[in-house]
Design an enzyme around this catalytic site. Structure first.
Site, PDB file in Angstrom:
ATOM      1  N   ARG A 296       0.952  -0.797   0.193  1.00  0.00           N
ATOM      2  CA  ARG A 296       0.496   0.184  -0.239  1.00  0.00           C
ATOM      3  C   ARG A 296       0.558   1.021   0.343  1.00  0.00           C
ATOM      4  NH1 ARG A 296      -4.718  -1.930   3.983  1.00  0.00           N
ATOM      5  NH2 ARG A 296      -5.514  -3.117   2.444  1.00  0.00           N
ATOM      6  N   TYR A 440      -6.104  -0.954  -6.725  1.00  0.00           N
ATOM      7  CA  TYR A 440      -5.425  -2.322  -6.463  1.00  0.00           C
ATOM      8  C   TYR A 440      -4.674  -2.460  -5.034  1.00  0.00           C
ATOM      9  CZ  TYR A 440      -1.485  -0.816  -8.835  1.00  0.00           C
ATOM     10  OH  TYR A 440      -0.156  -0.583  -9.625  1.00  0.00           O
ATOM     11  N   GLU A 441      -4.681  -3.473  -4.381  1.00  0.00           N
ATOM     12  CA  GLU A 441      -4.041  -3.240  -2.501  1.00  0.00           C
ATOM     13  C   GLU A 441      -5.252  -2.707  -1.736  1.00  0.00           C
ATOM     14  OE1 GLU A 441      -1.938  -5.075  -2.912  1.00  0.00           O
ATOM     15  OE2 GLU A 441      -0.802  -5.426  -4.824  1.00  0.00           O
ATOM     16  N   GLY A 442      -6.083  -3.259  -2.186  1.00  0.00           N
ATOM     17  CA  GLY A 442      -6.952  -2.423  -0.866  1.00  0.00           C
ATOM     18  C   GLY A 442      -7.875  -0.899  -2.000  1.00  0.00           C
TER      19      GLY A 442
END
Length: 599
Positions: A296, A440-442
Protein backbone atom coordinates in the site's frame (compact mmCIF):
# COMPACT_ATOMS: atom_id res chain seq x y z
CA UNK A 1 7.23 11.68 -27.04
CA UNK A 2 7.11 12.26 -23.28
CA UNK A 3 10.26 12.67 -21.21
CA UNK A 4 11.20 12.12 -17.57
CA UNK A 5 13.88 13.58 -15.33
CA UNK A 6 14.06 12.30 -11.76
CA UNK A 7 13.37 15.12 -9.23
CA UNK A 8 16.66 14.51 -7.46
CA UNK A 9 17.05 18.09 -6.19
CA UNK A 10 13.73 17.96 -4.41
CA UNK A 11 14.34 14.48 -3.02
CA UNK A 12 17.70 15.59 -1.61
CA UNK A 13 16.07 18.66 -0.06
CA UNK A 14 13.53 16.52 1.80
CA UNK A 15 15.99 13.80 2.81
CA UNK A 16 19.00 15.94 3.73
CA UNK A 17 17.36 19.12 4.98
CA UNK A 18 13.80 18.43 6.12
CA UNK A 19 14.38 14.93 7.52
CA UNK A 20 18.10 15.53 8.23
CA UNK A 21 18.99 11.94 7.44
CA UNK A 22 22.74 12.70 7.65
CA UNK A 23 22.14 13.86 11.23
CA UNK A 24 21.01 10.35 12.13
CA UNK A 25 24.38 8.90 11.15
CA UNK A 26 25.41 8.41 14.79
CA UNK A 27 22.47 6.08 15.39
CA UNK A 28 22.65 2.30 14.87
CA UNK A 29 21.56 1.36 11.36
CA UNK A 30 22.16 4.81 9.86
CA UNK A 31 25.97 4.89 9.91
CA UNK A 32 26.34 4.26 6.18
CA UNK A 33 24.03 7.12 5.22
CA UNK A 34 26.71 9.79 4.86
CA UNK A 35 25.85 13.00 2.98
CA UNK A 36 28.04 12.04 0.02
CA UNK A 37 26.56 8.55 -0.22
CA UNK A 38 22.98 9.84 0.06
CA UNK A 39 23.55 12.28 -2.80
CA UNK A 40 25.29 9.65 -4.92
CA UNK A 41 22.48 7.12 -4.47
CA UNK A 42 19.80 9.67 -5.33
CA UNK A 43 21.66 11.09 -8.34
CA UNK A 44 22.69 7.74 -9.80
CA UNK A 45 19.31 6.07 -9.26
CA UNK A 46 17.59 9.04 -10.88
CA UNK A 47 19.97 8.88 -13.83
CA UNK A 48 19.44 5.13 -14.23
CA UNK A 49 15.66 5.47 -14.22
CA UNK A 50 15.66 8.35 -16.70
CA UNK A 51 18.14 6.77 -19.12
CA UNK A 52 17.36 3.04 -18.92
CA UNK A 53 13.78 2.52 -17.70
CA UNK A 54 11.87 5.56 -18.98
CA UNK A 55 12.68 5.01 -22.69
CA UNK A 56 10.85 1.64 -22.69
CA UNK A 57 7.71 2.94 -20.95
CA UNK A 58 5.77 3.71 -24.13
CA UNK A 59 7.02 0.48 -25.72
CA UNK A 60 5.63 -1.51 -22.83
CA UNK A 61 2.28 0.24 -23.15
CA UNK A 62 2.07 -0.38 -26.90
CA UNK A 63 3.32 -3.97 -26.97
CA UNK A 64 2.02 -5.33 -23.69
CA UNK A 65 2.94 -8.85 -22.56
CA UNK A 66 2.50 -11.99 -24.63
CA UNK A 67 1.25 -15.30 -23.27
CA UNK A 68 2.31 -18.39 -25.21
CA UNK A 69 0.57 -21.73 -25.64
CA UNK A 70 2.63 -23.35 -22.89
CA UNK A 71 1.55 -20.68 -20.37
CA UNK A 72 4.85 -18.81 -20.47
CA UNK A 73 4.85 -15.02 -20.81
CA UNK A 74 7.21 -12.68 -22.65
CA UNK A 75 7.58 -9.12 -21.39
CA UNK A 76 7.79 -6.17 -23.83
CA UNK A 77 10.89 -5.34 -25.84
CA UNK A 78 13.67 -4.01 -23.65
CA UNK A 79 12.21 -5.06 -20.29
CA UNK A 80 14.50 -8.07 -19.77
CA UNK A 81 17.64 -6.14 -20.67
CA UNK A 82 16.66 -3.21 -18.43
CA UNK A 83 15.83 -5.55 -15.57
CA UNK A 84 19.20 -7.28 -15.88
CA UNK A 85 20.90 -3.88 -15.64
CA UNK A 86 18.72 -2.98 -12.64
CA UNK A 87 19.81 -6.13 -10.81
CA UNK A 88 23.47 -5.88 -11.84
CA UNK A 89 23.65 -2.28 -10.58
CA UNK A 90 22.43 -3.42 -7.15
CA UNK A 91 19.29 -1.29 -7.01
CA UNK A 92 17.20 -4.27 -5.89
CA UNK A 93 19.17 -4.73 -2.67
CA UNK A 94 19.52 -1.06 -1.68
CA UNK A 95 17.52 -1.02 1.57
CA UNK A 96 17.25 -4.75 2.25
CA UNK A 97 18.83 -6.13 5.46
CA UNK A 98 22.54 -6.90 5.26
CA UNK A 99 22.12 -10.21 7.08
CA UNK A 100 20.17 -11.61 4.10
CA UNK A 101 22.27 -10.10 1.35
CA UNK A 102 21.03 -6.52 1.20
CA UNK A 103 23.00 -3.29 1.42
CA UNK A 104 21.31 -2.17 4.62
CA UNK A 105 20.71 1.42 3.50
CA UNK A 106 17.81 3.34 5.09
CA UNK A 107 14.35 2.71 3.66
CA UNK A 108 14.16 6.44 2.94
CA UNK A 109 16.59 5.94 0.06
CA UNK A 110 14.82 2.81 -1.13
CA UNK A 111 11.50 4.64 -1.23
CA UNK A 112 13.02 7.51 -3.24
CA UNK A 113 14.38 5.00 -5.74
CA UNK A 114 10.93 3.40 -5.90
CA UNK A 115 9.38 6.74 -6.88
CA UNK A 116 11.92 7.28 -9.65
CA UNK A 117 11.36 3.78 -11.04
CA UNK A 118 7.59 4.14 -10.99
CA UNK A 119 7.62 7.57 -12.64
CA UNK A 120 9.94 6.28 -15.33
CA UNK A 121 7.90 3.13 -15.96
CA UNK A 122 5.17 2.07 -13.54
CA UNK A 123 4.60 -1.31 -15.22
CA UNK A 124 8.31 -2.16 -15.01
CA UNK A 125 8.52 -1.13 -11.36
CA UNK A 126 5.75 -3.56 -10.43
CA UNK A 127 7.95 -6.60 -11.18
CA UNK A 128 10.49 -6.03 -8.39
CA UNK A 129 8.07 -3.94 -6.32
CA UNK A 130 5.87 -6.73 -4.98
CA UNK A 131 8.89 -8.84 -4.10
CA UNK A 132 9.64 -6.47 -1.24
CA UNK A 133 6.30 -7.20 0.45
CA UNK A 134 6.71 -10.93 -0.08
CA UNK A 135 10.18 -10.85 1.47
CA UNK A 136 8.85 -8.88 4.46
CA UNK A 137 6.21 -11.53 5.11
CA UNK A 138 8.73 -14.36 4.84
CA UNK A 139 11.19 -12.65 7.17
CA UNK A 140 8.44 -12.05 9.73
CA UNK A 141 6.69 -15.43 9.66
CA UNK A 142 8.53 -18.14 7.70
CA UNK A 143 10.66 -20.87 9.25
CA UNK A 144 14.42 -20.51 9.13
CA UNK A 145 14.50 -23.27 6.52
CA UNK A 146 12.11 -21.42 4.19
CA UNK A 147 13.93 -18.13 4.72
CA UNK A 148 17.26 -19.70 3.82
CA UNK A 149 15.77 -21.39 0.77
CA UNK A 150 14.00 -18.42 -0.78
CA UNK A 151 14.86 -15.03 0.72
CA UNK A 152 18.48 -14.51 -0.47
CA UNK A 153 17.58 -15.05 -4.14
CA UNK A 154 14.48 -12.89 -3.76
CA UNK A 155 16.49 -10.12 -2.10
CA UNK A 156 18.92 -10.23 -5.02
CA UNK A 157 16.00 -10.28 -7.48
CA UNK A 158 17.41 -13.47 -8.98
CA UNK A 159 13.89 -14.68 -8.22
CA UNK A 160 10.88 -12.37 -7.98
CA UNK A 161 7.85 -12.74 -5.75
CA UNK A 162 4.09 -12.28 -6.03
CA UNK A 163 1.05 -11.96 -3.79
CA UNK A 164 -1.85 -14.29 -4.65
CA UNK A 165 -4.91 -13.10 -2.75
CA UNK A 166 -7.81 -12.27 -5.05
CA UNK A 167 -10.15 -14.85 -6.60
CA UNK A 168 -12.98 -14.43 -9.11
CA UNK A 169 -15.63 -14.42 -6.37
CA UNK A 170 -13.78 -12.39 -3.73
CA UNK A 171 -11.49 -9.43 -3.36
CA UNK A 172 -11.30 -7.64 -0.03
CA UNK A 173 -13.52 -10.19 1.74
CA UNK A 174 -10.85 -12.87 1.85
CA UNK A 175 -12.98 -15.15 4.00
CA UNK A 176 -14.69 -16.13 0.74
CA UNK A 177 -11.61 -17.66 -0.88
CA UNK A 178 -11.96 -21.21 -2.23
CA UNK A 179 -8.35 -22.17 -2.94
CA UNK A 180 -7.59 -25.36 -1.03
CA UNK A 181 -4.42 -26.62 0.61
CA UNK A 182 -4.44 -30.38 1.21
CA UNK A 183 -1.71 -31.87 3.45
CA UNK A 184 0.45 -34.34 1.54
CA UNK A 185 1.82 -36.08 4.63
CA UNK A 186 5.41 -34.93 4.12
CA UNK A 187 5.09 -31.42 5.51
CA UNK A 188 3.99 -29.97 2.17
CA UNK A 189 0.55 -29.12 0.81
CA UNK A 190 -1.19 -29.55 -2.53
CA UNK A 191 -2.53 -26.15 -3.55
CA UNK A 192 -5.54 -26.10 -5.89
CA UNK A 193 -7.55 -23.10 -7.03
CA UNK A 194 -7.61 -20.01 -9.22
CA UNK A 195 -6.25 -16.55 -8.41
CA UNK A 196 -6.87 -13.44 -10.51
CA UNK A 197 -5.30 -10.00 -10.94
CA UNK A 198 -1.86 -11.37 -10.03
CA UNK A 199 0.71 -8.73 -10.94
CA UNK A 200 3.89 -10.24 -12.41
CA UNK A 201 2.33 -13.70 -12.07
CA UNK A 202 4.34 -15.02 -15.01
CA UNK A 203 7.22 -13.44 -16.98
CA UNK A 204 10.64 -13.99 -18.49
CA UNK A 205 12.66 -11.67 -16.24
CA UNK A 206 13.83 -14.31 -13.75
CA UNK A 207 14.38 -18.06 -13.74
CA UNK A 208 11.92 -18.58 -10.87
CA UNK A 209 8.89 -16.82 -9.40
CA UNK A 210 7.98 -17.32 -5.74
CA UNK A 211 4.23 -17.08 -5.21
CA UNK A 212 2.80 -16.35 -1.78
CA UNK A 213 -0.68 -17.85 -1.85
CA UNK A 214 -3.63 -17.61 0.52
CA UNK A 215 -5.57 -20.87 0.85
CA UNK A 216 -7.66 -22.87 3.33
CA UNK A 217 -6.71 -26.18 4.86
CA UNK A 218 -9.30 -28.95 5.44
CA UNK A 219 -11.72 -28.13 8.27
CA UNK A 220 -10.68 -24.48 8.43
CA UNK A 221 -13.42 -21.99 9.40
CA UNK A 222 -15.33 -20.55 6.45
CA UNK A 223 -14.11 -17.06 7.26
CA UNK A 224 -10.95 -14.98 7.25
CA UNK A 225 -9.90 -16.81 10.42
CA UNK A 226 -9.42 -19.95 8.33
CA UNK A 227 -6.84 -18.48 5.97
CA UNK A 228 -3.30 -19.84 5.78
CA UNK A 229 -0.35 -18.57 3.75
CA UNK A 230 1.85 -20.77 1.56
CA UNK A 231 5.05 -20.45 -0.46
CA UNK A 232 4.45 -21.94 -3.90
CA UNK A 233 7.44 -21.63 -6.27
CA UNK A 234 6.97 -21.69 -10.02
CA UNK A 235 9.91 -24.09 -10.18
CA UNK A 236 10.62 -26.41 -7.26
CA UNK A 237 13.89 -25.77 -5.46
CA UNK A 238 16.13 -28.70 -4.58
CA UNK A 239 17.78 -29.08 -1.17
CA UNK A 240 21.08 -27.82 -2.59
CA UNK A 241 19.41 -24.66 -3.93
CA UNK A 242 19.36 -25.73 -7.57
CA UNK A 243 16.16 -25.64 -9.58
CA UNK A 244 14.22 -28.85 -10.10
CA UNK A 245 10.90 -29.71 -11.72
CA UNK A 246 8.22 -27.27 -12.80
CA UNK A 247 5.51 -26.92 -10.13
CA UNK A 248 1.80 -27.31 -10.80
CA UNK A 249 1.06 -23.61 -11.30
CA UNK A 250 0.50 -21.89 -14.63
CA UNK A 251 -0.67 -18.60 -16.08
CA UNK A 252 -4.09 -19.27 -17.60
CA UNK A 253 -4.40 -15.87 -19.26
CA UNK A 254 -3.27 -12.26 -19.12
CA UNK A 255 -5.88 -9.70 -18.08
CA UNK A 256 -6.80 -7.07 -20.71
CA UNK A 257 -6.39 -3.84 -18.80
CA UNK A 258 -6.93 -0.10 -19.08
CA UNK A 259 -3.26 0.59 -18.35
CA UNK A 260 0.04 -0.82 -17.01
CA UNK A 261 0.15 -2.99 -20.14
CA UNK A 262 3.84 -3.72 -19.66
CA UNK A 263 3.12 -5.68 -16.50
CA UNK A 264 1.81 -9.23 -16.80
CA UNK A 265 -1.38 -9.24 -14.72
CA UNK A 266 -2.30 -12.91 -14.73
CA UNK A 267 -4.97 -15.43 -13.96
CA UNK A 268 -3.03 -18.11 -12.08
CA UNK A 269 -4.22 -21.72 -12.00
CA UNK A 270 -2.97 -23.98 -9.21
CA UNK A 271 -3.43 -27.67 -9.93
CA UNK A 272 -2.12 -29.58 -6.95
CA UNK A 273 0.94 -27.35 -6.82
CA UNK A 274 3.35 -28.09 -3.99
CA UNK A 275 3.37 -25.44 -1.29
CA UNK A 276 4.93 -24.89 2.13
CA UNK A 277 3.09 -23.33 5.07
CA UNK A 278 4.35 -19.90 6.15
CA UNK A 279 3.94 -19.46 9.90
CA UNK A 280 1.07 -21.19 11.65
CA UNK A 281 -1.94 -22.79 10.05
CA UNK A 282 -4.97 -20.46 9.91
CA UNK A 283 -2.75 -17.49 10.84
CA UNK A 284 -2.26 -16.25 7.29
CA UNK A 285 -4.13 -13.00 7.81
CA UNK A 286 -1.32 -11.47 9.89
CA UNK A 287 1.27 -12.38 7.28
CA UNK A 288 -1.01 -11.02 4.56
CA UNK A 289 -1.17 -7.63 6.28
CA UNK A 290 2.62 -7.42 6.34
CA UNK A 291 2.57 -7.86 2.55
CA UNK A 292 -0.38 -5.53 2.06
CA UNK A 293 0.98 -2.68 4.19
CA UNK A 294 4.26 -2.70 2.29
CA UNK A 295 2.38 -2.81 -1.00
CA UNK A 296 0.00 0.00 0.00
CA UNK A 297 2.85 2.39 0.67
CA UNK A 298 4.28 1.44 -2.72
CA UNK A 299 0.97 2.10 -4.43
CA UNK A 300 0.74 5.51 -2.77
CA UNK A 301 4.11 6.30 -4.30
CA UNK A 302 2.74 5.17 -7.68
CA UNK A 303 -0.01 7.78 -7.38
CA UNK A 304 2.60 10.47 -6.88
CA UNK A 305 4.87 9.07 -9.57
CA UNK A 306 2.36 9.39 -12.40
CA UNK A 307 1.42 12.87 -11.21
CA UNK A 308 5.11 13.84 -11.25
CA UNK A 309 5.91 12.63 -14.75
CA UNK A 310 2.67 14.10 -16.09
CA UNK A 311 3.50 17.41 -14.37
CA UNK A 312 6.98 17.55 -15.88
CA UNK A 313 5.62 17.12 -19.38
CA UNK A 314 2.79 19.58 -18.83
CA UNK A 315 5.24 22.26 -17.66
CA UNK A 316 7.38 21.74 -20.77
CA UNK A 317 4.32 21.95 -23.02
CA UNK A 318 2.91 25.04 -21.27
CA UNK A 319 6.19 26.87 -21.71
CA UNK A 320 6.35 26.01 -25.42
CA UNK A 321 2.73 26.11 -26.64
CA UNK A 322 1.56 29.58 -27.72
CA UNK A 323 -2.05 30.67 -27.64
CA UNK A 324 -3.74 33.93 -26.74
CA UNK A 325 -2.39 36.77 -24.67
CA UNK A 326 -1.88 37.23 -20.94
CA UNK A 327 -4.82 39.02 -19.31
CA UNK A 328 -2.47 41.74 -18.07
CA UNK A 329 -1.14 42.43 -21.57
CA UNK A 330 1.18 40.64 -23.99
CA UNK A 331 3.98 38.85 -22.14
CA UNK A 332 6.05 38.54 -25.32
CA UNK A 333 4.88 41.32 -27.68
CA UNK A 334 7.37 40.35 -30.36
CA UNK A 335 5.59 36.99 -30.76
CA UNK A 336 2.14 36.42 -32.27
CA UNK A 337 0.93 34.78 -29.05
CA UNK A 338 2.13 34.13 -25.52
CA UNK A 339 3.03 30.71 -24.11
CA UNK A 340 0.02 29.30 -22.31
CA UNK A 341 1.86 29.24 -18.99
CA UNK A 342 0.97 32.94 -18.65
CA UNK A 343 -2.74 32.08 -18.31
CA UNK A 344 -4.08 31.92 -14.77
CA UNK A 345 -6.12 28.77 -15.34
CA UNK A 346 -3.08 26.92 -16.67
CA UNK A 347 -1.11 28.20 -13.69
CA UNK A 348 -3.88 26.91 -11.41
CA UNK A 349 -3.44 23.40 -12.74
CA UNK A 350 0.35 23.52 -12.66
CA UNK A 351 0.47 25.00 -9.16
CA UNK A 352 -1.99 22.39 -7.88
CA UNK A 353 0.31 19.72 -9.30
CA UNK A 354 3.47 21.26 -7.87
CA UNK A 355 1.90 21.67 -4.43
CA UNK A 356 0.65 18.09 -4.41
CA UNK A 357 3.73 16.33 -5.80
CA UNK A 358 6.23 18.09 -3.57
CA UNK A 359 4.02 17.75 -0.51
CA UNK A 360 3.33 14.06 -1.14
CA UNK A 361 7.02 13.40 -1.74
CA UNK A 362 7.79 14.84 1.67
CA UNK A 363 5.02 12.77 3.26
CA UNK A 364 6.02 9.39 1.83
CA UNK A 365 9.68 10.03 2.68
CA UNK A 366 8.66 10.97 6.21
CA UNK A 367 6.72 7.70 6.36
CA UNK A 368 9.78 5.86 5.07
CA UNK A 369 11.73 7.27 7.99
CA UNK A 370 9.09 5.80 10.31
CA UNK A 371 9.67 2.43 8.63
CA UNK A 372 13.35 2.80 9.46
CA UNK A 373 12.50 3.72 13.04
CA UNK A 374 10.39 0.61 13.49
CA UNK A 375 13.60 -1.36 12.80
CA UNK A 376 16.29 0.94 14.17
CA UNK A 377 14.71 2.85 17.06
CA UNK A 378 16.89 3.35 20.14
CA UNK A 379 14.03 2.61 22.53
CA UNK A 380 10.83 0.61 22.63
CA UNK A 381 8.87 3.83 23.11
CA UNK A 382 10.37 5.35 19.95
CA UNK A 383 9.69 2.17 18.00
CA UNK A 384 6.05 2.03 19.14
CA UNK A 385 5.48 5.69 18.29
CA UNK A 386 6.91 5.19 14.80
CA UNK A 387 4.82 2.06 14.23
CA UNK A 388 1.62 3.79 15.38
CA UNK A 389 2.23 6.80 13.16
CA UNK A 390 3.07 4.61 10.17
CA UNK A 391 -0.16 2.67 10.68
CA UNK A 392 -2.15 5.90 10.53
CA UNK A 393 -0.35 7.32 7.53
CA UNK A 394 -0.39 4.17 5.37
CA UNK A 395 -4.08 4.34 4.31
CA UNK A 396 -3.75 8.11 3.82
CA UNK A 397 -0.69 7.79 1.58
CA UNK A 398 -2.36 5.03 -0.42
CA UNK A 399 -5.86 6.55 -0.54
CA UNK A 400 -5.37 10.31 -0.67
CA UNK A 401 -2.09 9.94 -2.55
CA UNK A 402 -3.63 7.95 -5.39
CA UNK A 403 -6.86 9.98 -5.53
CA UNK A 404 -4.90 13.20 -5.93
CA UNK A 405 -2.29 11.49 -8.10
CA UNK A 406 -4.91 10.47 -10.63
CA UNK A 407 -6.64 13.87 -10.47
CA UNK A 408 -3.30 15.55 -11.07
CA UNK A 409 -2.48 13.34 -14.06
CA UNK A 410 -5.89 14.23 -15.56
CA UNK A 411 -5.29 17.95 -15.01
CA UNK A 412 -1.86 17.73 -16.60
CA UNK A 413 -3.50 16.06 -19.59
CA UNK A 414 -5.89 19.03 -19.64
CA UNK A 415 -2.96 21.44 -19.96
CA UNK A 416 -2.26 19.87 -23.36
CA UNK A 417 -5.78 20.54 -24.62
CA UNK A 418 -6.56 18.31 -27.60
CA UNK A 419 -2.98 17.08 -27.78
CA UNK A 420 -3.43 15.50 -24.35
CA UNK A 421 -5.91 13.10 -25.89
CA UNK A 422 -3.44 11.98 -28.57
CA UNK A 423 -1.30 8.96 -27.74
CA UNK A 424 2.01 10.25 -29.11
CA UNK A 425 2.24 12.89 -26.35
CA UNK A 426 2.08 10.18 -23.68
CA UNK A 427 -0.33 11.98 -21.35
CA UNK A 428 -3.18 9.55 -21.86
CA UNK A 429 -0.90 6.67 -20.82
CA UNK A 430 -0.04 8.44 -17.57
CA UNK A 431 -3.77 8.85 -16.89
CA UNK A 432 -4.53 5.20 -17.68
CA UNK A 433 -1.60 3.91 -15.64
CA UNK A 434 -2.45 6.13 -12.66
CA UNK A 435 -6.04 4.91 -12.49
CA UNK A 436 -5.22 1.43 -11.18
CA UNK A 437 -3.56 2.82 -8.06
CA UNK A 438 -6.94 3.89 -6.67
CA UNK A 439 -8.20 0.32 -7.04
CA UNK A 440 -5.63 -2.35 -6.25
CA UNK A 441 -4.12 -3.31 -2.89
CA UNK A 442 -7.46 -2.36 -1.35
CA UNK A 443 -9.70 0.21 -3.02
CA UNK A 444 -9.57 3.71 -1.63
CA UNK A 445 -12.95 3.19 0.01
CA UNK A 446 -11.35 0.31 1.91
CA UNK A 447 -8.42 2.56 2.86
CA UNK A 448 -10.85 5.12 4.24
CA UNK A 449 -12.69 2.49 6.27
CA UNK A 450 -9.39 1.07 7.53
CA UNK A 451 -8.41 4.55 8.70
CA UNK A 452 -11.73 5.45 10.30
CA UNK A 453 -12.97 2.03 11.41
CA UNK A 454 -9.71 0.59 12.74
CA UNK A 455 -6.88 3.11 13.01
CA UNK A 456 -8.73 5.93 14.77
CA UNK A 457 -9.78 3.58 17.56
CA UNK A 458 -6.37 1.93 17.80
CA UNK A 459 -5.04 1.88 21.37
CA UNK A 460 -8.00 3.86 22.59
CA UNK A 461 -7.31 6.68 20.14
CA UNK A 462 -3.72 7.15 21.32
CA UNK A 463 -2.29 7.02 17.80
CA UNK A 464 -4.49 9.75 16.34
CA UNK A 465 -4.01 11.92 19.43
CA UNK A 466 -0.25 11.62 19.01
CA UNK A 467 -0.66 12.68 15.36
CA UNK A 468 -2.72 15.71 16.39
CA UNK A 469 -0.07 16.68 18.96
CA UNK A 470 2.74 16.55 16.39
CA UNK A 471 0.83 18.65 13.86
CA UNK A 472 -0.29 21.20 16.43
CA UNK A 473 3.25 21.49 17.77
CA UNK A 474 4.50 22.28 14.25
CA UNK A 475 1.71 24.81 13.72
CA UNK A 476 2.34 26.56 17.04
CA UNK A 477 6.06 26.92 16.33
CA UNK A 478 5.47 28.91 13.12
CA UNK A 479 6.61 32.49 13.49
CA UNK A 480 7.07 35.59 11.38
CA UNK A 481 6.14 35.11 7.74
CA UNK A 482 5.26 31.47 8.46
CA UNK A 483 2.66 32.29 11.12
CA UNK A 484 -0.28 32.54 8.67
CA UNK A 485 0.60 29.05 7.47
CA UNK A 486 0.78 27.81 11.04
CA UNK A 487 -2.59 29.37 11.82
CA UNK A 488 -4.14 27.77 8.73
CA UNK A 489 -2.72 24.36 9.69
CA UNK A 490 -4.01 24.73 13.25
CA UNK A 491 -7.48 25.49 11.88
CA UNK A 492 -7.33 22.51 9.52
CA UNK A 493 -6.33 20.08 12.26
CA UNK A 494 -9.13 21.58 14.33
CA UNK A 495 -11.55 20.58 11.57
CA UNK A 496 -10.12 17.06 11.62
CA UNK A 497 -10.44 16.84 15.40
CA UNK A 498 -14.05 18.00 15.17
CA UNK A 499 -14.76 15.35 12.53
CA UNK A 500 -13.12 12.72 14.74
CA UNK A 501 -15.31 13.73 17.67
CA UNK A 502 -18.42 13.63 15.47
CA UNK A 503 -17.63 10.05 14.52
CA UNK A 504 -17.21 9.16 18.18
CA UNK A 505 -20.60 10.62 18.98
CA UNK A 506 -22.53 9.36 15.96
CA UNK A 507 -20.93 6.24 14.47
CA UNK A 508 -21.97 3.84 17.21
CA UNK A 509 -25.65 4.74 16.94
CA UNK A 510 -25.58 4.43 13.15
CA UNK A 511 -22.49 2.77 11.58
CA UNK A 512 -23.50 4.17 8.18
CA UNK A 513 -22.52 7.59 9.51
CA UNK A 514 -18.95 6.31 9.62
CA UNK A 515 -19.13 4.70 6.19
CA UNK A 516 -20.70 7.79 4.63
CA UNK A 517 -17.98 10.10 5.93
CA UNK A 518 -14.88 7.90 5.85
CA UNK A 519 -13.60 9.01 2.44
CA UNK A 520 -14.10 12.68 3.33
CA UNK A 521 -12.21 12.10 6.58
CA UNK A 522 -9.32 10.42 4.75
CA UNK A 523 -9.15 13.44 2.44
CA UNK A 524 -9.08 15.85 5.39
CA UNK A 525 -6.24 13.89 6.94
CA UNK A 526 -4.42 13.87 3.61
CA UNK A 527 -4.65 17.65 3.40
CA UNK A 528 -3.60 18.08 7.03
CA UNK A 529 -0.67 15.67 6.57
CA UNK A 530 0.57 17.50 3.48
CA UNK A 531 0.09 20.81 5.28
CA UNK A 532 2.24 19.48 8.11
CA UNK A 533 4.95 18.56 5.60
CA UNK A 534 4.68 21.90 3.81
CA UNK A 535 5.15 23.80 7.05
CA UNK A 536 8.22 21.69 7.83
CA UNK A 537 9.63 22.42 4.37
CA UNK A 538 8.76 26.11 4.62
CA UNK A 539 10.61 26.39 7.93
CA UNK A 540 13.78 24.96 6.37
CA UNK A 541 13.43 27.09 3.23
CA UNK A 542 12.85 30.29 5.23
CA UNK A 543 15.97 29.67 7.30
CA UNK A 544 18.02 29.15 4.14
CA UNK A 545 16.71 32.33 2.53
CA UNK A 546 17.45 34.29 5.73
CA UNK A 547 20.99 32.92 5.84
CA UNK A 548 21.67 33.78 2.21
CA UNK A 549 23.06 30.28 1.69
CA UNK A 550 22.34 27.83 -1.11
CA UNK A 551 20.02 28.13 -4.06
CA UNK A 552 17.88 31.16 -3.23
CA UNK A 553 15.49 30.63 -6.15
CA UNK A 554 14.80 27.03 -5.08
CA UNK A 555 14.00 28.01 -1.49
CA UNK A 556 11.87 30.98 -2.48
CA UNK A 557 9.88 28.72 -4.81
CA UNK A 558 9.33 26.39 -1.85
CA UNK A 559 7.93 29.23 0.21
CA UNK A 560 5.62 30.41 -2.57
CA UNK A 561 4.33 26.90 -3.20
CA UNK A 562 3.77 26.41 0.54
CA UNK A 563 1.72 29.61 0.65
CA UNK A 564 -0.29 28.40 -2.36
CA UNK A 565 -1.01 25.06 -0.65
CA UNK A 566 -2.36 26.76 2.44
CA UNK A 567 -4.45 29.17 0.38
CA UNK A 568 -5.89 26.65 -2.08
CA UNK A 569 -5.89 23.19 -0.47
CA UNK A 570 -6.38 23.72 3.25
CA UNK A 571 -9.74 25.57 3.14
CA UNK A 572 -11.36 22.38 1.79
CA UNK A 573 -11.09 20.83 5.26
CA UNK A 574 -14.03 22.86 6.55
CA UNK A 575 -16.33 21.84 3.70
CA UNK A 576 -15.30 18.20 4.08
CA UNK A 577 -16.08 18.28 7.80
CA UNK A 578 -19.56 19.63 7.05
CA UNK A 579 -20.11 16.81 4.58
CA UNK A 580 -19.17 14.30 7.26
CA UNK A 581 -21.58 15.91 9.72
CA UNK A 582 -24.41 15.55 7.20
CA UNK A 583 -24.38 11.87 8.17
CA UNK A 584 -25.46 8.89 6.14
CA UNK A 585 -29.25 9.09 6.28
CA UNK A 586 -29.91 10.56 2.82
CA UNK A 587 -27.09 8.49 1.32
CA UNK A 588 -28.65 5.23 2.47
CA UNK A 589 -32.34 6.15 2.25
CA UNK A 590 -33.24 5.09 -1.29
CA UNK A 591 -34.61 1.67 -2.07
CA UNK A 592 -32.34 -0.23 -4.46
CA UNK A 593 -34.94 -0.01 -7.23
CA UNK A 594 -34.76 3.77 -7.09
CA UNK A 595 -31.29 3.63 -8.64
CA UNK A 596 -32.65 2.07 -11.81
CA UNK A 597 -33.08 4.50 -14.69
CA UNK A 598 -35.09 2.17 -16.92
CA UNK A 599 -38.48 0.62 -16.26
Amino acid sequence: MPTYTAPTRDAKFVINEMLDLPGLGNRPGFEAATPDLIDTVIDESGKFCAEVIAPINAIGDQEGCTRHADGSVTTPTGFKAAFDQYVEAGWATLSQPEEVGGQGMPHVLGFAMEEFVSSANQAFGMYPGLTTGAVSALLAFASDELKAKYVPNMIANKWLGTMNLTEPQCGTDLGLIRTKAEPKGDGTYAITGTKIFISAGEHDLTENIIHLVLAKTPGAPDSSKGISLFVVPKVLVNDDGSLGERNGVQCGSIEHKMGIHGNATCVMNYDGATGWLVGEEMKGLAAMFVMMNAARLGVGIQGLSQAEVAYQNAVAYARDRRQGRALTGPAEPEQKADPIIVHADVRRMLMDAKAFTEGMRALYLYAALQVDMTHKAVSEEEQTAADDLLGLLTPVIKGYGTDKGFDTAVQMQQVFGGHGYIAEWGMEQFVRDARIAQIYEGTNGIQAMDLCGRKLASKGGAAIQAFFAKVEEEAAAAEGDLKPMGDALAKAVGEQKAATMWFMQNAMANPNNLGAGAHHYMTIMGIVSLGWMWLKMARVAAAQVASGAGDKAFYEAKLTTARYFFERFVPDCGALRRKIEAGGEAMMALDEDAFLTAA
